[in-house]
Design a protein around this motif. Structure first.
Motif, PDB file in Angstrom:
ATOM      1  N   UNK A   1       0.761  -1.141  -0.010  1.00 10.48           N
ATOM      2  CA  UNK A   1       0.062   0.027   0.054  1.00 10.48           C
ATOM      3  C   UNK A   1       0.810   1.240   0.056  1.00 10.48           C
ATOM      4  N   UNK A   2       2.112   1.087   0.588  1.00 11.14           N
ATOM      5  CA  UNK A   2       2.772   2.426   0.589  1.00 11.14           C
ATOM      6  C   UNK A   2       3.515   2.942  -0.797  1.00 11.14           C
ATOM      7  N   UNK A   3       3.863   1.625  -1.396  1.00 11.37           N
ATOM      8  CA  UNK A   3       4.254   1.808  -2.620  1.00 11.37           C
ATOM      9  C   UNK A   3       3.065   2.679  -3.625  1.00 11.37           C
ATOM     10  N   UNK A   4       2.122   2.172  -3.701  1.00 14.26           N
ATOM     11  CA  UNK A   4       0.976   2.749  -4.441  1.00 14.26           C
ATOM     12  C   UNK A   4       0.658   4.553  -3.880  1.00 14.26           C
ATOM     13  N   UNK A   5       0.998   4.338  -2.687  1.00 13.21           N
ATOM     14  CA  UNK A   5       0.654   6.003  -2.264  1.00 13.21           C
ATOM     15  C   UNK A   5       1.896   6.682  -2.795  1.00 13.21           C
ATOM     16  N   UNK A   6       3.241   6.008  -2.856  1.00  9.47           N
ATOM     17  CA  UNK A   6       4.085   6.911  -3.274  1.00  9.47           C
ATOM     18  C   UNK A   6       4.006   7.276  -4.911  1.00  9.47           C
ATOM     19  N   UNK A   7       3.467   6.139  -5.687  1.00 11.94           N
ATOM     20  CA  UNK A   7       3.334   6.433  -7.003  1.00 11.94           C
ATOM     21  C   UNK A   7       2.322   7.347  -7.228  1.00 11.94           C
ATOM     22  N   UNK A   8       1.198   7.507  -6.302  1.00 11.77           N
ATOM     23  CA  UNK A   8       0.080   8.182  -6.494  1.00 11.77           C
ATOM     24  C   UNK A   8       0.492   9.595  -6.378  1.00 11.77           C
ATOM     25  N   UNK A   9       1.241   9.892  -5.407  1.00 11.28           N
ATOM     26  CA  UNK A   9       1.729  11.453  -5.110  1.00 11.28           C
ATOM     27  C   UNK A   9       3.222  11.697  -5.547  1.00 11.28           C
ATOM     28  N   UNK A  10       3.564  11.026  -6.577  1.00  5.59           N
ATOM     29  CA  UNK A  10       5.163  11.078  -7.097  1.00  5.59           C
ATOM     30  C   UNK A  10       5.095  12.610  -7.704  1.00  5.59           C
ATOM     31  N   UNK A  11       4.377  12.959  -8.485  1.00  2.94           N
ATOM     32  CA  UNK A  11       4.408  14.190  -9.254  1.00  2.94           C
ATOM     33  C   UNK A  11       4.229  15.385  -8.133  1.00  2.94           C
TER      34      UNK A  11
END
Length: 51
Positions: free
Chosen positions: A1-11
């Motif tokens: 789940x943390x990885x998906x949060x990172x990807x979602x907020x990357x920009x």
């Protein structure tokens, strides 16, 4: 789940910091932004045509 949060907020979270570092260390290094498989394919093809 943390990885998906990172990807979602990357920009929002990471990209500005990366851009800031790039400008500080290599402002004259060209950057090519490719969006989508068509642009990537065209870019790679153009590299193959260069002498």
């Amino acid at each position: 789940m943390e990885f998906l949060r990172y990807i979602w907020n990357f920009d929002r979270d990471s990209r500005p910091l990366i851009e800031q570092e790039r400008l500080a260390r290599g402002a004259l290094v060209p950057v090519i932004n490719l969006r989508g498989s068509r642009q990537i394919s065209d870019f790679v093809s153009s590299l193959a045509r260069q002498p």
